[in-house]
Design a protein around this motif. Structure first.
Motif, PDB file in Angstrom:
ATOM      1  N   GLU A  72       0.824  -1.215   0.000  1.00 60.07           N
ATOM      2  CA  GLU A  72       0.000   0.000   0.000  1.00 60.07           C
ATOM      3  C   GLU A  72       0.857   1.264   0.000  1.00 60.07           C
ATOM      4  OE1 GLU A  72      -2.991   0.234   3.078  1.00 60.07           O
ATOM      5  OE2 GLU A  72      -4.164   1.620   1.832  1.00 60.07           O
ATOM      6  N   GLU A  73       1.897   1.271   0.825  1.00 58.83           N
ATOM      7  CA  GLU A  73       2.770   2.448   0.886  1.00 58.83           C
ATOM      8  C   GLU A  73       3.457   2.689  -0.453  1.00 58.83           C
ATOM      9  OE1 GLU A  73       2.526   0.074   3.177  1.00 58.83           O
ATOM     10  OE2 GLU A  73       3.168   0.745   5.170  1.00 58.83           O
ATOM     11  N   VAL A  74       3.863   1.612  -1.104  1.00 56.43           N
ATOM     12  CA  VAL A  74       4.502   1.767  -2.417  1.00 56.43           C
ATOM     13  C   VAL A  74       3.507   2.350  -3.416  1.00 56.43           C
ATOM     14  CG1 VAL A  74       5.467   0.496  -4.382  1.00 56.43           C
ATOM     15  CG2 VAL A  74       6.267  -0.004  -2.069  1.00 56.43           C
ATOM     16  N   CYS A  75       2.262   1.862  -3.371  1.00 55.41           N
ATOM     17  CA  CYS A  75       1.245   2.385  -4.293  1.00 55.41           C
ATOM     18  C   CYS A  75       0.978   3.867  -4.017  1.00 55.41           C
ATOM     19  CB  CYS A  75      -0.046   1.583  -4.178  1.00 55.41           C
ATOM     20  SG  CYS A  75       0.113  -0.095  -4.810  1.00 55.41           S
ATOM     21  N   ASP A  76       0.949   4.246  -2.750  1.00 57.58           N
ATOM     22  CA  ASP A  76       0.742   5.660  -2.403  1.00 57.58           C
ATOM     23  C   ASP A  76       1.867   6.519  -2.984  1.00 57.58           C
ATOM     24  OD1 ASP A  76      -1.533   4.996  -1.022  1.00 57.58           O
ATOM     25  OD2 ASP A  76      -0.616   5.090   0.971  1.00 57.58           O
ATOM     26  N   LEU A  77       3.096   6.055  -2.823  1.00 56.57           N
ATOM     27  CA  LEU A  77       4.228   6.811  -3.368  1.00 56.57           C
ATOM     28  C   LEU A  77       4.166   6.863  -4.894  1.00 56.57           C
ATOM     29  CD1 LEU A  77       7.178   5.636  -1.082  1.00 56.57           C
ATOM     30  CD2 LEU A  77       6.242   7.951  -1.258  1.00 56.57           C
ATOM     31  N   ALA A  78       3.756   5.745  -5.488  1.00 57.33           N
ATOM     32  CA  ALA A  78       3.654   5.704  -6.952  1.00 57.33           C
ATOM     33  C   ALA A  78       2.637   6.740  -7.427  1.00 57.33           C
ATOM     34  CB  ALA A  78       3.269   4.306  -7.417  1.00 57.33           C
ATOM     35  N   ASP A  79       1.531   6.857  -6.715  1.00 54.33           N
ATOM     36  CA  ASP A  79       0.517   7.862  -7.074  1.00 54.33           C
ATOM     37  C   ASP A  79       1.095   9.269  -6.940  1.00 54.33           C
ATOM     38  OD1 ASP A  79      -1.302   5.900  -7.550  1.00 54.33           O
ATOM     39  OD2 ASP A  79      -2.430   6.170  -5.673  1.00 54.33           O
TER      40      ASP A  79
END
Ligand code: PLP
Length: 407
Positions: free
Chosen positions: A198-205
């Protein structure tokens, strides 16, 4: 040039370090796995129990899978007879890809001959599709991802394992306009820890980056339909490219990516590792599809496997053995010495018929050599009992340290 001497030196270096690999010749017994027959170097055979396989759910001997393979074998013959482009795209491959796209709720899936090839081919072709691409790769990513990034010859940054603060720092240091891809795994199979999806996806966004996840050790194993950790956590739609294997929990062979129709079309059209190699045998594709379909509906196998892993960890810990902290289904026990690790593994085999391969550098960092146990629904209580007792006795005999008992 003395070619032989170079080979001798290269091999001697491995022997000196105690990490020369000896492959075990075994024959798995269909119907009674994890039992297998071990053909010893002296030619004698012995029945052993496999405790280090990746056929986590025993799907390699599942009758539904075997029947699908047999049926397709008789319909379509042995090999596919071609590359995907030249006569090797059969209805079996298409069916498998549809099954996988559905599993991950993506528009498309592409099947490769292995997940290694899927990682290597996809990651190395992405810089061609996105000129100037910068890949941010977790430092413990699998060798196939490392090779893919290397062959892509693009700018790359390695973020410290699971350290999202470090990942953020790296993202902040990059030009906001360059294309970026974050590559990581959902389960790191040698430690058994989870990636911070989830944290990686947030950063990707936040940084407008693409996400690439290797769910090789999670597909079939996590999520209500076996879609992996991202399915379990409701995050599949936030990942751009999901990579998985058909050779571990699914018990057959092959690898894939699941992604958008457009991304799949581009990778299909540009990746040499997809184009210039013969496609999987139709029977293998049919068996893999049957396995994926089966595990969409058999949560009980996942539950049994998780339970077996929990019990084994608890029992080994109760003996004071250094079981590495792992929230997943993997049970690594730290030996921290390549020679002792090999000796322990040899003796487990010789004296107890327990097969667990020592895990050494470069698979894991030096000094963290370990035994990695993979319990499954087909390892019964008696089999586990035997393992626990043997580990207890041999740990003592090999003069290995125990942890102070807590509680
Ligand atoms: C085993 C493994 C692969 C390769 O999968 P194959 O289908 O066996 O080629 C890729 N990634 C990880 C993390 C693995 O452990």
């Amino acid at each position: 040039m003395d070619y032989d001497k170079n080979l001798d030196d290269a091999l001697a270096a491995l022997h000196d370090e105690g990490r020369y690999r000896v492959f075990m010749d075994i024959c798995r017994e269909n119907g009674s796995f994890p039992k297998a027959e071990w053909k010893r170097p002296d030619g004698e055979t012995r029945e052993i129990t496999v405790w280090c396989g990746n056929d986590y759910l025993g799907m390699g001997q599942n009758p539904v899978v075997i029947e699908a393979i047999e049926k397709a074998l008789h319909v379509a013959g042995a090999g596919s007879g071609g590359t995907r482009n030249i006569s090797g795209t059969t209805i079996f491959h298409k069916e498998l890809e549809a099954e996988l796209a559905d599993l991950h709720q993506k528009e498309a899936a592409l099947v490769f001959t292995s997940a290694y090839i899927a990682n290597e081919s996809t990651l190395s072709v992405l810089p061609k599709l996105f000129p100037g691409l910068v890949i941010l790769s977790d430092e413990l990513n699998h060798a196939s991802m490392i090779e893919g990034v290397r062959h892509g010859r693009c700018e790359k940054h390695i973020w410290r394992h699971n350290d999202v603060a470090h990942l953020r720092e790296l993202l902040e240091s990059l030009d906001p306009d360059v294309p970026k891809l974050i590559a990581f795994e959902s389960i790191y199979s040698m430690d058994g820890d989870f990636g911070p999806i989830e944290e990686v996806c947030d950063l990707a966004d936040e940084f407008n980056a693409l996400t690439y996840i290797d769910e090789v050790h999670a597909v079939g194993m996590y999520g209500p339909r076996g879609g992996g950790v991202a399915e379990r956590d409701g995050l599949m739609d936030r990942i751009d490219i999901i990579n998985g294997t058909l050779a571990k929990a699914y018990g057959v062979m092959g690898g894939y990516i699941a992604t958008t129709a457009k991304m799949a079309d581009a990778v299909r059209s540009y990746a040499p590792g997809f184009i210039f190699t013969t496609s999987l045998p139709p029977a293998i594709a049919a068996g893999a599809a049957a396995s994926v379909r089966y595990l969409k509906e058999h949560q009980e196998l996942r539950d049994q496997q998780q339970e077996a892993a929990k019990v084994l960890k608890m029992r080994l810990k109760a003996l004071g053995l250094p079981v590495m902290e792992s929230e997943s289904h993997i049970v690594p026990v730290l030996v921290a010495d390549p020679v002792k690790c090999k000796r322990l593994s040899d003796r487990l085999l010789e004296e107890s018929g327990i097969y667990v391969q020592p895990i050494n550098y470069p698979t894991v960092p030096r000094g963290t050599e370990r035994l990695r146990f993979t319990p499954s629904p087909v390892h019964d209580a008696e089999t586990m009992d035997h393992l626990v007792k043997s580990m207890d006795a041999l740990w003592h005999n090999c003069e290995l340290a125990r942890l102070p008992m807590v509680g």
